[in-house]
Design an enzyme around this catalytic site. Sequence first.
Site, PDB file in Angstrom:
ATOM      1  CD  GLU A  42      -2.639   1.141   2.662  1.00  0.00           C
ATOM      2  OE1 GLU A  42      -3.689   1.811   2.708  1.00  0.00           O
ATOM      3  OE2 GLU A  42      -2.213   0.470   3.624  1.00  0.00           O
ATOM      4  CE  LYS A 115      -7.666   1.327   3.846  1.00  0.00           C
ATOM      5  NZ  LYS A 115      -6.310   1.713   4.359  1.00  0.00           N
ATOM      6  CB  CYS A 152      -4.588  -1.471   4.537  1.00  0.00           C
ATOM      7  SG  CYS A 152      -3.592  -1.570   6.041  1.00  0.00           S
TER       8      CYS A 152
END
Length: 293
Positions: A42, A115, A152
């Site tokens: 990331e 995300k 994540c």
Amino acid sequence: MHVTVACTQMACSWDTGSNVSRAESLVHRAADAGANIVLLQELFETPYFCIDEQHEHFELARPLHDQPTIRRMQKIAKERQLVLPVSFFERAGLAFYNSVAIVDADGSIVGHYRKSHVPDFPAYEEKFYFSPGDTGFRAFDTRWGRVGVGICWDQWFPECARAMVLKGADLLFYPTAIGSEVNFPDLDSKDHWQMAMRGHAAANIVPVVASNRIGTESSRGVEMTFYGSSFITDHTGGLVECADRETECVLTASFDLEEVRRYRRSWGVFRDRRPDLYRSLLTLDGEHIAPGL
């Protein structure tokens, strides 16, 4: 279809050119080892700037189709016939996202994901920088199979993995930045982190690939040590490959996707699902359904 996947890990500095060159080197190493899909960590272009809140870091964001690192990765993908999920800080109008562009083996961008779950903890100050993603969970058709990508904090949510596999994902990828907890210095979340994603693999019968960063980074007196431990699971959740906490590396593993699909069908976990009983998943408190749902 037989596919070889790779995960990588590396340390990052504020020499962004060096970071990108190191990432490219890892991609080439993976390709030399036979990889078809290579996952970088990331926000690999810079240190994990979300360690604190600084307005100048918004200058790092770029639009999807005017992002120099993505363009460089497109050239490598085409040259080496690779699929590359590329993490980047996205600017879209007045909004900012933590995003991944999916670069196919011909160098084209087949789509991107923003995300969905954005954390807000000490040293993980992402809500300051990123809006919650609006793409929804997606699966992308590529030369090397249909892939799903979470980012994540997404990896802690079983709904994210399940949605991607329901959309046909053969493989799940999670670029990551996780390490020490500044408020809980004795907490080591590495095993918990891996176990959560191994559970996604086992419950959805799909291989999972995770790439984390390594090294210690600091800003304005806040320091974090990232614990690496990037890994690849098979479709039962078994660890196939796992890196250590400190070493820059490339790991690879190969899967027969048709064999995995047959196993998934035979196991019956998707056949026996009961969506009619899952309405509480559409609520925050388990009770109140929003109007119109």
